[in-house]
Design a protein around this motif. Structure first.
Motif, mmCIF file in Angstrom:
data_model
loop_
_atom_site.group_PDB
_atom_site.id
_atom_site.type_symbol
_atom_site.label_atom_id
_atom_site.label_comp_id
_atom_site.label_asym_id
_atom_site.label_seq_id
_atom_site.Cartn_x
_atom_site.Cartn_y
_atom_site.Cartn_z
ATOM 1 N N THR A 1 0.830 -1.616 0.373
ATOM 2 C CA THR A 1 -0.143 -0.255 -0.195
ATOM 3 C C THR A 1 0.973 1.323 -0.311
ATOM 4 O O THR A 1 2.021 0.801 0.334
ATOM 5 N N LEU A 2 -0.015 2.389 -0.254
ATOM 6 C CA LEU A 2 1.402 3.812 -0.669
ATOM 7 C C LEU A 2 1.750 4.120 0.348
ATOM 8 O O LEU A 2 2.628 4.857 -0.071
ATOM 9 N N GLU A 3 1.569 3.108 1.224
ATOM 10 C CA GLU A 3 2.414 4.131 2.894
ATOM 11 C C GLU A 3 3.920 3.715 3.116
ATOM 12 O O GLU A 3 5.062 4.520 3.008
ATOM 13 N N ALA B 1 -3.356 2.092 -3.797
ATOM 14 C CA ALA B 1 -4.354 3.376 -2.544
ATOM 15 C C ALA B 1 -4.688 1.721 -1.455
ATOM 16 O O ALA B 1 -5.507 1.312 -2.739
ATOM 17 N N ARG B 2 -4.367 2.221 -0.337
ATOM 18 C CA ARG B 2 -5.642 0.924 0.460
ATOM 19 C C ARG B 2 -6.611 0.800 -0.202
ATOM 20 O O ARG B 2 -7.049 2.374 0.156
ATOM 21 N N ASN C 1 -10.082 2.154 1.587
ATOM 22 C CA ASN C 1 -10.896 2.899 3.308
ATOM 23 C C ASN C 1 -12.148 2.311 3.011
ATOM 24 O O ASN C 1 -13.044 3.312 2.124
ATOM 25 N N GLU D 1 -5.068 7.852 -3.219
ATOM 26 C CA GLU D 1 -6.330 7.615 -2.211
ATOM 27 C C GLU D 1 -7.611 7.676 -1.874
ATOM 28 O O GLU D 1 -7.732 9.418 -2.784
ATOM 29 N N SER D 2 -8.864 6.777 -1.527
ATOM 30 C CA SER D 2 -10.506 6.934 -1.428
ATOM 31 C C SER D 2 -10.527 7.013 -0.563
ATOM 32 O O SER D 2 -10.469 5.676 0.093
ATOM 33 N N GLY E 1 -1.419 8.651 7.710
ATOM 34 C CA GLY E 1 -0.906 8.341 6.795
ATOM 35 C C GLY E 1 0.504 8.371 6.407
ATOM 36 O O GLY E 1 0.977 6.780 7.488
#
Ligand code: ATP
Ligand code: MG
Length: 573
Positions: free
Chosen positions: A233-235, A261-262, A264, A321-322, A491
């Motif tokens: 994931t993006l982090e 992107a994870r 959410n 991210e969304s 984040g």
């Protein structure tokens, strides 16, 4: 392959994998991995990663490893290992013989650390966590060189060996990569590789008192397993330079890390730490509480693996991210259960309906359709008698013309049965509360149609008071009452703080106090005969699932999967 996987998928990661296969990078091999840390149960966010990792392997004829990233002994447990395997299998994926544990690589990782020290690329540092933060500083200004940075290779090797031998207490020393204390990327400012932790490990026992950090371990795990595409994931994007630096410095095989992107979801928290807090604080009944976004919770609620896979397909893979609306998840299960779930009648908030002109001791059996969407599901017999249960909300003593259900003088259809006309009510003398609704029926309308062609506006469901039974039904509302219960920013820090306690924030203040209501419903006999783990639709109410854990023979207990209509907002206001 299930129907959910009928059409080929395309996204930037699949495109890259296809290109790598075409150009012969990694000799055309495709090896992915799903690398959970066994410190909690899997949630719907993990399902997205699982569908991606295993999905790509399936689609390309490659393999996907299930690897337990078990480098942090204090929070890990075999209970989690077992549940993770169960959940991945349940989702419909198979790792074959490719089951791995990072802890099996501890010796190899240690050797890599020795190599880095010997090459002058790692050193033992005596700064405490807080003191090091001072040296590391902020991205906009260069950091300061740490005191131990120029220790000789010999001294570093000696200290590191003694760290392993258990000579020092926790926190006394860490092993750091010697990279660049001026890098604008804080992860490159001499990151920690090893920490002293006198903690037994669920697999290696007391063998180690020294454990690798995520950053050091993860790339090596990928490398040892000769993974080709390491998807995360993006982090972790900001960790990628370190991932690459470490593998290059260790002079080992190098997979490529790609980030997406994870997932959410609205009205949901999606971090194992927070979910654990809900479990430990008894805000929910356990990891598999049907209100939890865990896979075991969703399964117990009545979600199917197919509906979750379809949902993941629908969400897709991007770098943006969304926040996904939870109603999208609900849409997929509703869509499936509409096709597959048998219809039955249950009254959740009962009031008695007495048919004044129906013979006192008569019980007849009426034919009801099991699933209008599926003729092969057939019909069943539903008992009917003079006294029935109907929903309290289907009667009003006073009603305007828009109310199409029962009110004095109005005629409605009892589903699969007869037309009835309301004649009045019986009230409790003391309280004035309505205890019975009375009506008369038209025997000519048996089956629910009038031979003279006369019509009614409303159809209501019912349960025979003589032959029906009762069952516990759990009705759910959102677990949280706000769209974004996560008040704490999850984040970029979350990746590095996975083994520090962290603050809880106050996401628990956003819990919905009305997320669970249990009612004792009146149910038709077919419902009492249901086993554990069966789906059905309570007509006009929603989809329900007989709880796999709490149902007993002849006494099923039901979980509401989703209401038929989006009544969430109505119920919570
Ligand atoms: P959490 O943040 O919920 O505690 P984690 O990332 O610490 O989860 P891991 O066990 O490390 O949990 O996750 C295994 C894999 O699942 C990782 O590759 C991670 O990127 C991925 N993953 C975790 N959460 C999500 C999510 N919300 N959406 C997509 N992938 C996720
Ligand atoms: Mg995480």
């Amino acid at each position: 392959m299930s129907k959910a996987d009928a059409e080929p998928l395309s996204d930037f990661i699949r495109d890259k994998v296809a290109e790598d296969v075409a150009t012969g990078k990694y000799d055309g091999r495709v090896v992915t991995r799903f690398p959970p840390e066994p410190n909690g149960y899997l949630h719907i966010g993990h399902a997205k990663a699982i569908c991606l990792d295993f999905g790509i392997a399936e689609e390309t004829g490659g393999v996907c490893h299930l690897r337990f990233d078990d480098t942090n002994p204090e929070k890990e447990d075999v209970e989690y290992v077992d549940s993770i395997m169960e959940d991945v299998r349940w989702l419909g994926f198979d790792w074959g013989e490719h089951l791995y544990y990072a802890s099996d690589y501890f010796e190899k990782m240690y050797e890599c650390a020795i190599k880095l020290i010997s090459d002058g690329k790692a050193y033992v540092c005596e700064l405490s966590v807080d003191a090091f933060k001072e040296y590391r500083g902020v991205p906009t200004r260069p950091g300061k060189l740490t005191p131990g940075r120029d220790r000789s290779v010999e001294e570093n090797l000696d200290l590191f060996g003694r760290m392993r031998a258990g000579e020092f207490e926790d926190g006394r020393y860490v092993l750091r990569a010697r990279i660049d204390m001026d890098s604008p990327n804080l992860h490159m400012r001499d990151p920690a590789l090893y920490r002293i932790k006198h903690a037994p490990h669920h697999r290696t026992g007391d063998t180690w008192c020294l454990y690798p950090t995520y950053d050091f371990a993860h790339g090596l795990e990928d490398s040892i397993e000769r993974v080709t595409h390491s998807l995360c994931t993006l982090e972790f994007e900001v960790h990628r330079p370190l991932y690459d630096w470490l593998l290059e410095a260790c002079e080992v095989y190098r997979p490529a890390q790609t980030e997406f992107a994870r997932l959410n979801l609205t009205y949901t928290v999606m971090s194992k730490r927070k979910l654990l807090e809900l479990v430990e604080g008894h805000y929910v009944s356990g990891w598999d509480d049907p209100r939890m976004p865990t896979l075991c919770g969703l399964r117990r609620r009545g979600y199917t693996a197919d509906s979750i896979r379809r949902f993941c397909r629908g969400v897709g893979i991007t770098k943006v991210e969304s926040l996904t609306d939870i109603s999208l998840l609900e849409h997929h299960i509703k869509d499936e259960l509409n096709r597959t779930a048998r219809r039955v009648m249950a009254v959740l908030d009962p009031i008695k309906l007495v048919i004044e002109n129906y013979p006192e001791d008569q019980v007849e059996e009426l034919e009801a359709i099991n699933n209008p969407e599926d003729e092969s599901a057939g019909t069943r017999a539903v008992p009917f008698s003079r006294e029935l249960w109907i929903e309290r909300a289907d009667f009003r003593e006073e009603a305007n013309r828009k109310f199409h259900r029962l009110t004095p003088g109005r005629e409605v259809r009892l589903r699969y049965a007869y037309f009835v006309t309301c004649t009045g009510v019986v009230k409790d003398d003391a309280t004035g509360e309505i205890i019975e609704v009375h009506c008369t029926y038209d025997p000519a309308t048996r089956g629910g149609d009038a031979p003279d062609g006369r019509r009614v506006r409303g159809t209501i469901h019912w349960v025979c008071a003589t032959k029906g039974g009762e069952a516990d039904v759990r009705l759910y509302d959102r677990l949280f009452s706000v769209e974004r219960p996560d008040t704490v920013d999850e984040g970029p820090a979350s990746a590095t703080t996975r083994d520090s306690a962290g603050t809880s924030g106050n996401f628990k203040d956003n819990l919905n106090p009305d997320s669970l209501t249990t009612v004792r419903a009146k149910v038709e006999p077919a419902i009492l005969a249901m086993g554990a783990g069966e789906h059905c639709q309570f007509e006009r109410k929603g989809y329900f699932f007989s709880d796999p854990k709490d149902s007993r023979e002849g006494a099923p207990r039901f979980n509401q999967v989703v209401p038929l209509r989006d009544s969430w907002r109505k119920r919570s206001s």
